[in-house]
Write a protein that holds these residues in place. Structure first.
Motif, short mmCIF file in Angstrom:
data_model
loop_
_atom_site.label_atom_id
_atom_site.label_comp_id
_atom_site.label_asym_id
_atom_site.label_seq_id
_atom_site.Cartn_x
_atom_site.Cartn_y
_atom_site.Cartn_z
N ILE A 34 -22.52 61.38 81.75
CA ILE A 34 -23.65 61.83 80.94
C ILE A 34 -23.07 62.47 79.69
N VAL A 35 -23.44 61.96 78.52
CA VAL A 35 -22.88 62.47 77.27
C VAL A 35 -23.91 63.16 76.39
N GLN A 36 -25.18 63.06 76.77
CA GLN A 36 -26.22 63.69 75.96
C GLN A 36 -27.35 64.18 76.86
N GLY A 37 -27.83 65.36 76.56
CA GLY A 37 -29.01 65.90 77.22
C GLY A 37 -30.00 66.31 76.16
N THR A 38 -31.26 65.91 76.31
CA THR A 38 -32.28 66.19 75.31
C THR A 38 -33.51 66.77 75.99
N VAL A 39 -33.99 67.89 75.49
CA VAL A 39 -35.27 68.44 75.93
C VAL A 39 -36.32 67.84 75.01
N SER A 40 -37.17 66.99 75.55
CA SER A 40 -38.17 66.32 74.72
C SER A 40 -39.21 67.31 74.23
N ASN A 41 -39.53 67.21 72.95
CA ASN A 41 -40.56 68.07 72.37
C ASN A 41 -41.96 67.51 72.58
N GLU A 42 -42.04 66.26 72.98
CA GLU A 42 -43.35 65.64 73.20
C GLU A 42 -43.61 65.45 74.69
N LEU A 43 -44.87 65.42 75.05
CA LEU A 43 -45.23 65.15 76.44
C LEU A 43 -44.98 63.69 76.77
N TRP A 44 -44.59 63.43 77.99
CA TRP A 44 -44.45 62.08 78.50
C TRP A 44 -45.54 61.88 79.55
N THR A 45 -45.77 60.65 79.92
CA THR A 45 -46.72 60.34 80.98
C THR A 45 -45.94 59.91 82.21
N CYS A 46 -46.36 60.38 83.36
CA CYS A 46 -45.82 59.90 84.63
C CYS A 46 -46.94 59.13 85.31
N GLU A 47 -46.64 57.90 85.71
CA GLU A 47 -47.59 57.09 86.48
C GLU A 47 -47.01 56.88 87.86
N ARG A 48 -47.83 57.08 88.86
CA ARG A 48 -47.43 56.83 90.24
C ARG A 48 -48.18 55.60 90.71
N HIS A 49 -47.44 54.52 90.96
CA HIS A 49 -48.02 53.25 91.38
C HIS A 49 -47.82 53.08 92.87
N LEU A 50 -48.90 52.76 93.56
CA LEU A 50 -48.86 52.50 95.00
C LEU A 50 -49.02 51.00 95.21
N SER A 51 -48.01 50.38 95.82
CA SER A 51 -48.08 48.93 96.04
C SER A 51 -48.77 48.63 97.37
N ALA A 52 -49.15 47.39 97.56
CA ALA A 52 -49.87 46.97 98.77
C ALA A 52 -49.05 47.23 100.03
N ASP A 53 -47.72 47.18 99.93
CA ASP A 53 -46.87 47.41 101.11
C ASP A 53 -46.57 48.89 101.34
N GLY A 54 -47.19 49.78 100.55
CA GLY A 54 -47.04 51.22 100.72
C GLY A 54 -45.93 51.85 99.91
N ARG A 55 -45.18 51.05 99.16
CA ARG A 55 -44.11 51.59 98.32
C ARG A 55 -44.72 52.37 97.14
N VAL A 56 -44.08 53.46 96.79
CA VAL A 56 -44.53 54.27 95.65
C VAL A 56 -43.46 54.23 94.56
N ASP A 57 -43.86 53.88 93.35
CA ASP A 57 -42.95 53.87 92.20
C ASP A 57 -43.49 54.82 91.15
N LYS A 58 -42.59 55.56 90.51
CA LYS A 58 -42.97 56.41 89.39
C LYS A 58 -42.41 55.81 88.12
N ILE A 59 -43.22 55.80 87.08
CA ILE A 59 -42.84 55.27 85.78
C ILE A 59 -43.09 56.37 84.76
N TYR A 60 -42.09 56.63 83.91
CA TYR A 60 -42.20 57.64 82.86
C TYR A 60 -42.09 56.98 81.50
N TYR A 61 -42.88 57.44 80.54
CA TYR A 61 -42.81 56.93 79.18
C TYR A 61 -43.47 57.93 78.24
#
Length: 95
Positions: A34-61
Motif C-alpha cells: 500500500i503506497v497511498q492512503g486517502t481520506v475521501s472528502n466526499e460521501l460514497w454509496t454502499c450497496e448491499r446486493h442479495l443474490s438468489a443463492d443467499g450470497r451478499v455482495d457490497k459495492i462501493y462507489y
C-alpha cells in the motif's frame, strides 16, 4: 471494516512495518505494498446486493455516480458512507 477496527488491529504493529494488500485467491507472494492512503472528502454509496443463492455482495462507489447496474430495488439496500481508500498505486485516488 471501520477505521476504528483497523486502528485496533494496528495498535501493536511495528510503526516501521510495510503495509501489504493481499487480493482474494492470489498467492501470498503476490501481495502489493500500500503506497497511498486517502481520506475521501466526499460521501460514497454502499450497496448491499442479495443474490438468489443467499450470497451478499457490497459495492462501493462515489455517491455522485447514481446507482449501480443490476440493482434490485426489492432485495438490495444502499446508504451513504464515509471512506478511507488505500491503494497500491500512487495517485490512484486523490479525492
Amino acid at each position: 471494516m471501520k477505521v476504528r477496527d483497523l486502528l485496533r488491529h494496528l495498535k501493536e504493529a511495528d510503526p516501521d512495518a510495510v503495509v501489504l494488500y493481499l487480493a482474494p485467491y492470489v498467492d501470498a507472494s503476490e501481495a502489493d505494498e500500500i503506497v497511498q492512503g486517502t481520506v475521501s472528502n466526499e460521501l460514497w454509496t454502499c450497496e448491499r446486493h442479495l443474490s438468489a443463492d443467499g450470497r451478499v455482495d457490497k459495492i462501493y462507489y462515489p455517491a455522485v455516480r447514481g446507482t449501480s447496474l443490476g440493482r434490485n430495488e426489492a432485495t438490495d439496500e444502499r446508504w451513504p458512507e464515509r471512506v478511507v481508500i488505500l491503494s497500491s498505486i500512487q495517485g490512484a485516488f486523490d479525492g
